[in-house]
Design a protein around this motif. Sequence first.
Motif, short mmCIF file in Angstrom:
data_model
loop_
_atom_site.label_atom_id
_atom_site.label_comp_id
_atom_site.label_asym_id
_atom_site.label_seq_id
_atom_site.Cartn_x
_atom_site.Cartn_y
_atom_site.Cartn_z
N LEU A 123 4.26 -7.24 5.08
CA LEU A 123 3.03 -7.36 5.85
C LEU A 123 1.95 -8.13 5.08
CD1 LEU A 123 2.99 -3.79 7.42
CD2 LEU A 123 3.26 -5.95 8.66
N THR A 127 1.10 -11.49 7.13
CA THR A 127 0.03 -11.19 8.08
C THR A 127 -1.32 -11.28 7.38
OG1 THR A 127 -0.19 -8.80 7.70
CG2 THR A 127 1.55 -9.51 9.24
N MET A 129 -3.45 -8.74 8.05
CA MET A 129 -3.91 -7.37 8.31
C MET A 129 -4.72 -6.85 7.14
SD MET A 129 -0.37 -5.80 9.88
CE MET A 129 -0.96 -4.14 10.07
N PRO A 130 -5.76 -6.05 7.40
CA PRO A 130 -6.49 -5.42 6.30
C PRO A 130 -5.63 -4.34 5.64
CG PRO A 130 -7.43 -4.80 8.43
CD PRO A 130 -6.34 -5.79 8.71
N ARG A 132 -5.93 -1.16 4.99
CA ARG A 132 -5.75 0.13 5.67
C ARG A 132 -4.66 0.03 6.75
NH1 ARG A 132 -8.75 4.73 5.91
NH2 ARG A 132 -8.28 6.09 7.64
N GLU A 133 -4.68 -1.04 7.52
CA GLU A 133 -3.67 -1.22 8.57
C GLU A 133 -2.28 -1.44 7.97
OE1 GLU A 133 -4.71 -4.05 11.63
OE2 GLU A 133 -6.79 -3.35 11.62
N ILE A 134 -2.21 -2.14 6.86
CA ILE A 134 -0.92 -2.35 6.19
C ILE A 134 -0.35 -1.01 5.73
CG2 ILE A 134 0.16 -3.29 4.10
CD1 ILE A 134 -1.64 -5.79 4.52
N GLN A 136 -1.02 1.97 6.95
CA GLN A 136 -0.65 2.73 8.15
C GLN A 136 0.69 2.27 8.71
OE1 GLN A 136 -2.50 5.24 9.72
NE2 GLN A 136 -0.99 5.48 11.33
N GLU A 137 0.84 0.98 8.89
CA GLU A 137 2.07 0.44 9.47
C GLU A 137 3.27 0.66 8.54
OE1 GLU A 137 4.22 -0.84 12.56
OE2 GLU A 137 2.06 -0.47 12.60
N GLU A 157 -9.22 5.70 1.26
CA GLU A 157 -9.53 4.43 0.61
C GLU A 157 -10.83 4.54 -0.15
OE1 GLU A 157 -10.00 1.19 3.46
OE2 GLU A 157 -10.43 2.66 5.00
#
Length: 166
Positions: A123, A127, A129-130, A132-134, A136-137, A157
């Motif tokens: 990711l 990507t 992606m920030p 936090r989203e990385i 999570q995913e 975080e």
Amino acid sequence: MGGDGQVTMGESVMKSKARKIRRLFNDKVIAGFAGSTADALSLFSRFEQKLEEYHGNLSRSVVELAKDWRTDRALRHLEALLLVADAKNTYLLSGNGDVIEPDDGIVAIGSGGPFALAAARALVKHTEMPAREIVQEAMLIAGQICIFTNDQVVIEEIEERAQAKE
């Protein structure tokens, strides 16, 4: 830093919403664990003492804890891994005396760790992606693959503090 909520004993799920991540030293440090829960709680306590002793110096605290962990008879038998991070550094600590700082800042522990690590690296590379989203995913992907990991993800975080005013 993210952690799932699953606690297993053998092949049984004992708890699905455990909190494996803690904020320490006035919320300036995040620590997470994998392995024996009781052992990890003992290590959290020891690590917190090191942070206090070394006035929040994360690098010094992890080195001193690793030395104690490797040489102390009682600590040597603890079965857990710790991830610790502040706004600038991330370290993995083990009972063998390992203090590892990942080259890319991405590290994972636990049974689902290899899956989360692979997903996070992909990711980051492919990507925008920030962080936090990385996290999570990557955790959700690990939970879909590893039977010892679930989708009850907790993410903590640390915001980098603004530079001193001019």
